[in-house]
Design a protein around this motif. Structure first.
Motif, PDB file in Angstrom:
ATOM      1  N   PHE A 134     -10.833  11.701   6.197  1.00  0.00           N
ATOM      2  CA  PHE A 134     -11.073  13.135   6.336  1.00  0.00           C
ATOM      3  C   PHE A 134     -11.330  13.576   7.767  1.00  0.00           C
ATOM      4  O   PHE A 134     -11.210  14.747   8.080  1.00  0.00           O
ATOM      5  CB  PHE A 134     -12.286  13.547   5.482  1.00  0.00           C
ATOM      6  N   MET A 135     -11.701  12.609   8.622  1.00  0.00           N
ATOM      7  CA  MET A 135     -12.046  12.977   9.987  1.00  0.00           C
ATOM      8  C   MET A 135     -11.917  11.776  10.912  1.00  0.00           C
ATOM      9  O   MET A 135     -11.872  10.639  10.461  1.00  0.00           O
ATOM     10  CB  MET A 135     -13.490  13.492  10.040  1.00  0.00           C
ATOM     11  N   ASP A 136     -11.878  12.058  12.197  1.00  0.00           N
ATOM     12  CA  ASP A 136     -11.941  11.007  13.201  1.00  0.00           C
ATOM     13  C   ASP A 136     -13.416  10.647  13.349  1.00  0.00           C
ATOM     14  O   ASP A 136     -14.215  11.478  13.793  1.00  0.00           O
ATOM     15  CB  ASP A 136     -11.365  11.513  14.523  1.00  0.00           C
ATOM     16  N   VAL A 137     -13.809   9.429  12.974  1.00  0.00           N
ATOM     17  CA  VAL A 137     -15.217   9.060  12.977  1.00  0.00           C
ATOM     18  C   VAL A 137     -15.790   8.939  14.391  1.00  0.00           C
ATOM     19  O   VAL A 137     -17.010   8.933  14.556  1.00  0.00           O
ATOM     20  CB  VAL A 137     -15.488   7.779  12.157  1.00  0.00           C
ATOM     21  N   GLN A 138     -14.947   8.852  15.399  1.00  0.00           N
ATOM     22  CA  GLN A 138     -15.420   8.781  16.783  1.00  0.00           C
ATOM     23  C   GLN A 138     -15.694  10.166  17.361  1.00  0.00           C
ATOM     24  O   GLN A 138     -16.677  10.357  18.061  1.00  0.00           O
ATOM     25  CB  GLN A 138     -14.397   8.048  17.658  1.00  0.00           C
ATOM     26  N   THR A 139     -14.824  11.124  17.053  1.00  0.00           N
ATOM     27  CA  THR A 139     -14.946  12.458  17.657  1.00  0.00           C
ATOM     28  C   THR A 139     -15.520  13.508  16.705  1.00  0.00           C
ATOM     29  O   THR A 139     -16.008  14.531  17.148  1.00  0.00           O
ATOM     30  CB  THR A 139     -13.579  12.965  18.130  1.00  0.00           C
ATOM     31  N   GLY A 140     -15.403  13.274  15.403  1.00  0.00           N
ATOM     32  CA  GLY A 140     -15.842  14.261  14.427  1.00  0.00           C
ATOM     33  C   GLY A 140     -14.780  15.302  14.114  1.00  0.00           C
ATOM     34  O   GLY A 140     -15.014  16.224  13.332  1.00  0.00           O
ATOM     35  N   HIS A 197       0.849  -1.187   0.000  1.00  0.00           N
ATOM     36  CA  HIS A 197       0.000   0.000   0.000  1.00  0.00           C
ATOM     37  C   HIS A 197       0.886   1.238   0.000  1.00  0.00           C
ATOM     38  O   HIS A 197       1.734   1.402   0.850  1.00  0.00           O
ATOM     39  CB  HIS A 197      -0.893  -0.013   1.241  1.00  0.00           C
ATOM     40  N   VAL A 198       0.668   2.109  -0.966  1.00  0.00           N
ATOM     41  CA  VAL A 198       1.448   3.340  -1.061  1.00  0.00           C
ATOM     42  C   VAL A 198       0.517   4.503  -0.768  1.00  0.00           C
ATOM     43  O   VAL A 198      -0.552   4.616  -1.361  1.00  0.00           O
ATOM     44  CB  VAL A 198       2.056   3.499  -2.480  1.00  0.00           C
ATOM     45  N   ASN A 199       0.880   5.353   0.186  1.00  0.00           N
ATOM     46  CA  ASN A 199       0.089   6.537   0.478  1.00  0.00           C
ATOM     47  C   ASN A 199       0.220   7.534  -0.655  1.00  0.00           C
ATOM     48  O   ASN A 199       1.329   7.925  -1.026  1.00  0.00           O
ATOM     49  CB  ASN A 199       0.539   7.190   1.784  1.00  0.00           C
ATOM     50  N   MET A 200      -0.918   7.906  -1.199  1.00  0.00           N
ATOM     51  CA  MET A 200      -0.914   8.900  -2.267  1.00  0.00           C
ATOM     52  C   MET A 200      -0.991  10.280  -1.629  1.00  0.00           C
ATOM     53  O   MET A 200      -1.656  10.463  -0.612  1.00  0.00           O
ATOM     54  CB  MET A 200      -2.106   8.681  -3.199  1.00  0.00           C
ATOM     55  N   PRO A 201      -0.306  11.267  -2.212  1.00  0.00           N
ATOM     56  CA  PRO A 201      -0.382  12.614  -1.655  1.00  0.00           C
ATOM     57  C   PRO A 201      -1.806  13.151  -1.787  1.00  0.00           C
ATOM     58  O   PRO A 201      -2.569  12.740  -2.655  1.00  0.00           O
ATOM     59  CB  PRO A 201       0.596  13.409  -2.522  1.00  0.00           C
ATOM     60  N   ASN A 202      -2.156  14.056  -0.909  1.00  0.00           N
ATOM     61  CA  ASN A 202      -3.494  14.643  -0.930  1.00  0.00           C
ATOM     62  C   ASN A 202      -3.574  15.764  -1.953  1.00  0.00           C
ATOM     63  O   ASN A 202      -3.642  16.941  -1.617  1.00  0.00           O
ATOM     64  CB  ASN A 202      -3.878  15.154   0.460  1.00  0.00           C
ATOM     65  N   THR A 203      -3.547  15.388  -3.217  1.00  0.00           N
ATOM     66  CA  THR A 203      -3.731  16.359  -4.286  1.00  0.00           C
ATOM     67  C   THR A 203      -5.226  16.564  -4.482  1.00  0.00           C
ATOM     68  O   THR A 203      -6.041  15.745  -4.043  1.00  0.00           O
ATOM     69  CB  THR A 203      -3.113  15.850  -5.606  1.00  0.00           C
ATOM     70  N   PRO A 204      -5.624  17.632  -5.140  1.00  0.00           N
ATOM     71  CA  PRO A 204      -7.056  17.831  -5.387  1.00  0.00           C
ATOM     72  C   PRO A 204      -7.712  16.631  -6.086  1.00  0.00           C
ATOM     73  O   PRO A 204      -8.847  16.273  -5.773  1.00  0.00           O
ATOM     74  CB  PRO A 204      -7.091  19.082  -6.262  1.00  0.00           C
ATOM     75  N   ILE A 205      -7.002  15.988  -6.988  1.00  0.00           N
ATOM     76  CA  ILE A 205      -7.574  14.848  -7.712  1.00  0.00           C
ATOM     77  C   ILE A 205      -7.793  13.660  -6.777  1.00  0.00           C
ATOM     78  O   ILE A 205      -8.852  13.031  -6.801  1.00  0.00           O
ATOM     79  CB  ILE A 205      -6.692  14.461  -8.912  1.00  0.00           C
ATOM     80  N   PHE A 215     -13.762  11.647  -2.094  1.00  0.00           N
ATOM     81  CA  PHE A 215     -15.090  12.220  -1.869  1.00  0.00           C
ATOM     82  C   PHE A 215     -16.158  11.534  -2.707  1.00  0.00           C
ATOM     83  O   PHE A 215     -17.285  11.348  -2.258  1.00  0.00           O
ATOM     84  CB  PHE A 215     -15.107  13.720  -2.187  1.00  0.00           C
ATOM     85  N   LYS A 216     -15.827  11.158  -3.931  1.00  0.00           N
ATOM     86  CA  LYS A 216     -16.816  10.522  -4.803  1.00  0.00           C
ATOM     87  C   LYS A 216     -17.344   9.235  -4.194  1.00  0.00           C
ATOM     88  O   LYS A 216     -18.531   8.923  -4.309  1.00  0.00           O
ATOM     89  CB  LYS A 216     -16.229  10.270  -6.187  1.00  0.00           C
ATOM     90  N   SER A 217     -16.492   8.475  -3.550  1.00  0.00           N
ATOM     91  CA  SER A 217     -16.925   7.236  -2.905  1.00  0.00           C
ATOM     92  C   SER A 217     -17.895   7.544  -1.766  1.00  0.00           C
ATOM     93  O   SER A 217     -18.930   6.890  -1.629  1.00  0.00           O
ATOM     94  CB  SER A 217     -15.719   6.456  -2.388  1.00  0.00           C
ATOM     95  N   ILE A 218     -17.574   8.535  -0.972  1.00  0.00           N
ATOM     96  CA  ILE A 218     -18.453   8.920   0.140  1.00  0.00           C
ATOM     97  C   ILE A 218     -19.790   9.413  -0.399  1.00  0.00           C
ATOM     98  O   ILE A 218     -20.854   9.018   0.088  1.00  0.00           O
ATOM     99  CB  ILE A 218     -17.787  10.003   1.018  1.00  0.00           C
ATOM    100  N   ILE A 250     -11.770  17.051  12.359  1.00  0.00           N
ATOM    101  CA  ILE A 250     -11.273  17.051  10.991  1.00  0.00           C
ATOM    102  C   ILE A 250      -9.816  16.640  10.969  1.00  0.00           C
ATOM    103  O   ILE A 250      -9.026  17.009  11.831  1.00  0.00           O
ATOM    104  CB  ILE A 250     -11.409  18.461  10.364  1.00  0.00           C
ATOM    105  N   ASN A 251      -9.456  15.856   9.933  1.00  0.00           N
ATOM    106  CA  ASN A 251      -8.068  15.426   9.742  1.00  0.00           C
ATOM    107  C   ASN A 251      -7.228  16.655   9.372  1.00  0.00           C
ATOM    108  O   ASN A 251      -7.435  17.263   8.333  1.00  0.00           O
ATOM    109  CB  ASN A 251      -8.017  14.381   8.629  1.00  0.00           C
ATOM    110  N   PRO A 252      -6.264  17.028  10.206  1.00  0.00           N
ATOM    111  CA  PRO A 252      -5.461  18.227   9.936  1.00  0.00           C
ATOM    112  C   PRO A 252      -4.509  18.090   8.744  1.00  0.00           C
ATOM    113  O   PRO A 252      -3.978  19.089   8.267  1.00  0.00           O
ATOM    114  CB  PRO A 252      -4.695  18.448  11.239  1.00  0.00           C
ATOM    115  N   SER A 253      -4.307  16.882   8.246  1.00  0.00           N
ATOM    116  CA  SER A 253      -3.357  16.707   7.149  1.00  0.00           C
ATOM    117  C   SER A 253      -3.952  17.035   5.787  1.00  0.00           C
ATOM    118  O   SER A 253      -3.274  16.914   4.773  1.00  0.00           O
ATOM    119  CB  SER A 253      -2.809  15.269   7.158  1.00  0.00           C
ATOM    120  N   LEU A 254      -5.217  17.411   5.750  1.00  0.00           N
ATOM    121  CA  LEU A 254      -5.832  17.738   4.455  1.00  0.00           C
ATOM    122  C   LEU A 254      -5.389  19.076   3.945  1.00  0.00           C
ATOM    123  O   LEU A 254      -5.324  20.054   4.403  1.00  0.00           O
ATOM    124  CB  LEU A 254      -7.368  17.681   4.553  1.00  0.00           C
TER     125      LEU A 254
END
Length: 91
Positions: free
Chosen positions: A79-85, A2-10, A16-19, A87-91
């Motif tokens: 995008f977020m911590d699903v327990q606390t709500g 598994h390779v982490n992809m950078p958070n580019t707009p694409i 987001f499309k999956s969500i 927001i993920n600061p790395s975005l």
């Protein structure tokens, strides 16, 4: 591997499309349940109440399952911590 992809707009839009797709499905199921409930209150013959209750119970279970799906939780957790709500600061 598994390779982490950078958070580019694409890549963010792909996530987001999956969500959005999953939330659209939940919304459609809720609309169907609303229509069935409305019909039950306005036009449905009295002797059909038991069948309609079963239909609404089934839809309610499907909606619950969609909200609790691991796929939705995994997608949201990007995008977020699903327990606390929070927001993920790395975005």
């Amino acid at each position: 591997m598994h390779v982490n992809m950078p958070n580019t707009p694409i890549t963010i839009m792909k996530k987001f499309k999956s969500i959005i797709s999953q939330l659209d499905k939940i919304d459609t199921l809720k609309q169907i349940a609303s229509l069935l409930s409305w019909d039950q209150e306005t036009y449905m013959p009295t002797h059909s109440i038991s069948a309609r209750a079963t239909q609404l119970e089934t839809l309610s279970g499907l909606i619950h399952d969609q909200w609790q799906s691991q796929t939705l939780k995994n997608d949201l957790s990007q995008f977020m911590d699903v327990q606390t709500g929070d927001i993920n600061p790395s975005l």
